[in-house]
Design an enzyme around this catalytic site. Structure first.
Site, PDB file in Angstrom:
ATOM      1  N   HIS A 187       0.883  -1.273   0.049  1.00  0.00           N
ATOM      2  CA  HIS A 187      -0.053  -0.029   0.084  1.00  0.00           C
ATOM      3  C   HIS A 187       0.782   1.198  -0.026  1.00  0.00           C
ATOM      4  CE1 HIS A 187      -2.325  -3.206   1.275  1.00  0.00           C
ATOM      5  NE2 HIS A 187      -2.475  -3.159   2.469  1.00  0.00           N
ATOM      6  N   SER A 193     -18.059  -1.516 -15.972  1.00  0.00           N
ATOM      7  CA  SER A 193     -17.196  -2.926 -16.620  1.00  0.00           C
ATOM      8  C   SER A 193     -17.579  -3.981 -15.912  1.00  0.00           C
ATOM      9  CB  SER A 193     -15.767  -2.594 -16.604  1.00  0.00           C
ATOM     10  OG  SER A 193     -15.172  -2.211 -15.089  1.00  0.00           O
TER      11      SER A 193
END
Length: 1106
Positions: free
Chosen positions: A520, A775
């Protein structure tokens, strides 16, 4: 350029008074003034207090030649770190160092070595505040609008103007009068001397109004006091800047000067007014009235807005200068204030506080964030008490959690945060990768605390937390490690590297659960986006959405599963669905946690929903490689493999654009969020594979399952499919659609700042979908995945009449004439299934550690040529023979096309052989009609034991058929795995999107500048992005290794000669000065065998802990 901030509200009319001064008088005066005026080029390497990081121009002038002191504005000297040079009229440049900046008023001093000026004859400019008067004709001499020397005329119209208000969350002067004249100064003239006809400085230029010619000048009384005190300290202690002390007192309140009419309305008694008029100088027009009081300051709960000041220590005070003189002489002492509140006399006794004690001189830098005690300036703006923990720059870790700039941190990891030491103590207890709550408040919503979840950086992308402290002796801010070496924050990072190295000896094919390596990170950048020639835009109808892709993200993709030797685990089957429920081999608790599938959902949606995943992707701004256009992406993916030790998710590359990313996955079938890592980025096709650790799912591992992939048969026009995806609330959505075109060639032009774009791909079009931002996947009615409904990124030209502006990340230097948009199309699943099969079967390739297991990763053999289809009818017009037209039409009666060369990637093996416009007719005598034919030919080379990696091609060029032997290239799926940060620029080897432009510099290719940082040397000297560095100090830098060898020999503050070549081919030579103090040289390298990014300091002045 240092542009004085503009006042928000209206101004006054300047008086025009005739003067008897002759032009010759002004000529003689200016001949003495101009040599003493210098252009100041300042760079703020970090955001601090009211200022942001950046580079600017301003003005200063010599006020003490013997000691080397230059006077300018406070907002030029800056309250935080600053690196500056002064350039005089003869172009001599010398370094200058901050000597003093006033905590409140807009003036400060730089110091320089008088002996450094070798050739210029100049004299100091005397300061004469008493000479200022209404009607005085003046000249403002300075660097106006970027000009080296500009002389603007004006007449002083007012001496008692209220201090201009610039910004509600930035620097503002107060508790002083300003002067006003209609001199029309603009950006760059901050710090210019305001001189009279005798060459005396009567005021200091500070700001102006953008809507008129009004300029605002700071009176010099307090400047003269500070300068005299500096001289006294200098004489007493020698040249020791740390010995300079300017006493400054405060009661932490703001006064305004109100006329007697206004004070009477506020309740001032007549006898008090008469007394004040009697003892005040002739012409006094009003009194001082309390405007605001800083919470918990000395005056808090004692004084209120509207109180009229009468006496301080028995002395009538109606002017700011008298009030400040009394306070400055009483630091640490008590003063008696007599006020009137609504006509009622009151006396209060207050202790005068040292103004320097509430002006921060240190800050914490962690993951790009700058955090320090709340200054008096911002406490006054925000109405908070001084000393709270203030976020001057959010950086990556905080911006990833949506903590904005100007926030006040109240709690962190469950502990109250009262001061910066509290925050540092909490950080030192946390391990990398920990997710802890943070509570903050913002001045715009001061009565509601907001709580967010902050992820402590898992990787070594940023240096460990540094504590910077101002050193008045050197003018620099010195850094040291903010937390102990034995703290969990440091130890956990080292342990992570050690574990990775130990796990690297695991067996190649054994799959045992290991600790997941999570990644991260977070933040604003600079691309130097100069408009360059681009290819034609996307050649698909209706492909552009009107959404801004800077924060807007992509969607969901569907997964697939390969039925290769039972290697893919699928839980539940179609019969279970038809029975009305999924029967998972899990406990009752897990069944309760799993989301109930809607009974009215389509069968395909019910089958595929347990395989859908929502992505949240963050890219650290100091690692924005490969032209990635945003720091934050959303999208949907599909699980294509799920076992006890490995989970793989397929997603489009408009969601996962680069491998150096922090990825969090949220599952539709189970309420959990876990980290993931990029393991494969296809160099051509628009998909990426992301791995997660199934053991991190806990009980949810049995609920989540992989999708079943159906690569064959290929979809055809008229086929019915189900479009399935996820909403942002993780709700599955589906609709039945029909294939309108299964083989549309996607044609995306190069972006202004080259980045990944899909090439040599055929996509699927539907009759109906959910819009350009949705999507997902395309399935058959049984829920088997046939295509990824993927998001594609593109740019379109801005409309001339449009006023919409594109938001850009901090590090991006935006001058683009295009806007980012996205559209969605289907990607046949066969390409994804082929890569998955190679990963699962262990096809030979470079090893990579995934979840603690070394696994071979596939390589991709490519013909590095960008192609586009041309109809056979058009090809015939170019002279293609009837025999070839018939052969190609017979081979593919649906497409009836031939592939043509649009361009070769620079540095590829095909670059010198194929030319633009060539028609590719056959490979190994087999007709070629689509991109898949070329991919299959390349794959056959890998399957052949004695293959030399070349293709026997038949092409058509300028009316002739030619047989060529063309080499192919082999690429991995890691993306860019190495970068260097030098002088604030992000440098990498040219990535494929850059090479796709078709050329590399003749001077040995060079390294590519991908981004630059605000406040860095490259910002100051203009080494922006979108160019190659081909030489440094005359030494070639063809690749990163040679570049590192050259720059590690460069010294701090050394001027470096850099030769560059822009993407448009234009060469340039520039010089810049290294600053290793604030901008050490370091590199990041990804090591696949240990699955870690390693940060290594190449050269720095002091240990940074990196």
């Amino acid at each position: 350029m240092e542009s004085p901030v503009k006042e928000e509200v209206g101004g006054e009319l300047a008086m025009e008074i005739e003067s008897s001064v002759t032009a010759e008088d002004w000529r003689r005066a200016l001949s003495r003034v101009v040599p003493a005026v210098a252009v100041l080029r300042t760079t703020a390497p970090r955001a601090f207090d009211t200022e942001v990081a950046g580079a600017s121009y301003a003005t200063g002038f010599v006020v003490d030649k013997a000691r080397g002191i230059i006077l300018t504005n406070r907002h030029v000297v800056k309250p935080g770190p600053v690196v500056s040079e002064a350039m005089f009229v003869n172009r001599e440049e010398i370094p200058v160092y901050p000597l003093y900046r006033d905590p409140v008023h807009d003036f400060g001093f730089f110091r320089y070595d008088p002996g450094a000026i070798k050739f210029l004859k100049y004299e100091e400019i005397p300061l004469d505040p008493e000479a200022a008067s209404v009607g005085l004709e003046i000249r403002v001499v300075g660097n106006d609008s970027g000009e080296k020397v500009s002389i603007l005329a004006g007449t002083l119209a007012r001496l008692d103007r209220e201090a201009p208000h610039y910004k509600k969350d930035g620097y503002n002067d107060f508790n002083t009068f300003y002067m006003q004249a209609a001199s029309g100064t603009k950006g760059g003239s901050s710090g210019s001397p305001v001189v009279d006809c005798q060459g005396r400085a009567v005021a200091l230029n500070a700001g102006s109004k953008s809507s008129s010619a009004s300029a605002f000048f700071l009176p010099l009384e307090r400047v003269v006091r500070a300068l005299n005190l500096i001289r006294d300290c200098w004489d007493a202690f020698g040249i020791k800047s740390e010995s300079v002390y300017i006493p400054r007192g405060t009661l932490q309140m703001t006064f305004q000067h109100k006329g007697f009419e206004e004070t009477r309305r506020l309740g001032l008694r007549n006898e008090t007014e008469q007394m004040v008029r009697l003892v005040s100088p002739a012409g006094e027009t009003g009194m001082l009235v309390v405007d605001s009081v800083v919470p918990e300051g000395p005056a808090h709960k004692h004084l209120e807005p509207g109180d009229v000041l009468v006496h301080i220590n028995g002395e009538v005070v109606t002017q700011f200068l008298a009030m400040e003189t009394l306070l400055d002489d009483s630091v640490g002492k008590e003063v008696n204030l007599q006020i009137e509140r609504g006509g009622v006399p009151l006396t209060v006794k207050l202790e005068v506080e040292d103004l320097h004690s509430i002006t921060p001189n240190h800050f914490l830098e962690v993951s790009g964030a700058v955090i320090h005690p709340l200054s008096y300036q911002q406490a006054r703006n925000f109405r908070f008490k001084c000393g709270l923990v203030y976020v001057a720059e959010a950086g990556y870790m905080l911006s990833r959690a949506s903590v904005p700039r100007h926030s006040i941190i109240k709690k962190f990891a469950g502990e109250d945060i009262e001061n910066l030491d509290d925050l540092i103590a909490v950080i030192s207890k946390l391990s990398r990768g920990a997710r802890v709550p943070l509570e903050y408040v913002k001045y715009t919503d001061r009565y509601r605390n907001k709580s967010v979840l902050v992820t402590i950086d898992q990787h070594g992308w940023y240096a460990p937390p540094q504590l910077y402290t101002r050193n008045d002796a050197t003018g620099l801010w010195n850094a040291k490690l903010a937390i102990p070496l034995e703290s969990p924050f440091v130890v956990s990072h080292r342990a992570g590297h050690m574990d990775a190295n130990l796990n690297s000896i695991s067996p190649l094919t054994e799959s045992s659960p290991m600790d997941l390596k999570c990644q991260h990170e977070s933040e604003n950048t600079a691309d130097g986006c100069v408009k360059m020639q681009t290819d034609e835009e996307i050649a698909v109808d209706g492909s552009h959405s009107g959404e801004d892709s800077i924060i807007e993200k992509k969607r969901r993709r569907v997964d697939e599963e390969i039925a290769a030797e039972g290697t893919i685990s699928s839980f539940g089957d179609l019969d279970d669905i038809k029975d009305g429920a999924l029967r998972h081999p899990s406990s009752v608790e897990v069944s309760d946690l799993a989301r109930t599938i809607s009974s009215n959902a389509s069968l395909a949606e019910q089958v595929i929903e347990p395989a859908l995943v929502m992505f949240e992707v963050h890219v650290p701004p100091i690692c924005m490689l490969d032209g990635v256009h945003s720091q934050h992406f959303f999208g949907t993916g599909v699980i294509i493999y799920h076992s006890d030790c490995l989970g793989l998710v397929a997603v489009d590359r408009n969601t996962v654009a680069v491998s150096i990313s922090d990825i969090m996955l949220s599952f539709a079938a189970y309420p959990i969020e876990i980290p993931a890592e990029v393991v494969f980025l296809h160099p051509v096709h628009n998909f990426a594979l992301v791995a997660y650790d199934p053991s991190a799912l806990g009980a949810g591992a049995s609920v989540i399952r992989a999708a079943k992939l159906l690569p064959e048969p290929a979809l055809r026009r008229g086929d019915s499919v189900y479009l399935v995806g996820l909403s942002r609330s993780l709700q599955a959505t589906s609709r039945k659609s029909t294939i309108t075109n299964p083989c549309t060639a996607v044609n995306i032009g190069s972006a202004d700042c080259p980045r990944y774009r899909a090439i040599n791909m055929e996509v699927i079009e539907l009759d109906t979908d959910f819009g350009s931002s949705f999507s997902g996947i395309l399935t058959d009615e049984q829920g088997r995945v046939q295509a990824l409904w993927a998001s594609f990124s593109t740019q379109i030209k801005r409309k001339k009449k449009s006023t919409k502006r594109q938001l850009t990340p901090k590090l991006k230097y935006g001058c683009s004439s295009s806007e980012d948009h996205q559209f969605v199309r289907g990607i046949p699943i066969y390409a994804i299934s082929q890569v998955l099969e190679k990963i699962i079967s262990g096809t030979p390739g470079p090893f990579r550690l995934i979840n603690g297991i070394r696994r071979p990763m596939p390589l991709v053999r490519l013909l590095e040529v960008e192609l586009y289809p041309t109809l056979l009818s058009k090809a015939r017009s170019y002279g293609l023979s009837d025999n070839w037209v018939q052969a190609l039409a017979k081979k593919d009666p649906v497409r009836r096309q031939v592939l043509r060369v649009k361009g070769c990637l620079a540095g590829s093996k095909a670059e010198k052989l194929l030319e633009q416009g060539d028609m590719i007719l056959a490979i190994n005598k087999e007709p070629i009609t689509c991109f898949l034919d070329i991919e299959n030919a390349c794959q056959k080379l890998d399957q052949s034991i004695d293959s030399d990696g070349v293709l026997n091609m038949t092409i058509f060029r300028q009316g002739k058929e030619i047989d060529l032997i063309v080499g192919t290239d082999v690429r991995d799926g890691n993306g860019s795995t190495r970068m260097v940060n030098w002088c604030g620029s992000i440098i990498q080897d040219p990535h494929s999107a850059v090479r796709a432009l078709g050329f590399l510099p003749k001077e040995g290719h060079g390294v590519y500048v991908a981004r630059w940082c605000h406040g860095s040397p490259v910002h100051r000297y203009g080494l922006y992005a979108l160019q190659w560095i081909v030489e440094v100090n005359g030494q070639p830098t063809p690749d990163l290794e040679s570049f590192i060898e050259v720059v590690k020999g460069l010294e701090d503050r050394e001027f470096v000669r850099v030769k560059t070549v822009h993407l448009n081919g234009k060469p340039r030579v520039l010089t810049l000065k290294q600053d290793l103090h604030y901008w050490p040289t370091w590199e990041l390298t990804f090591e696949p065998e240990s699955d870690t990014w390693k940060r290594r300091t190449i050269k720095a002045l002091q240990p940074t802990g990196a």
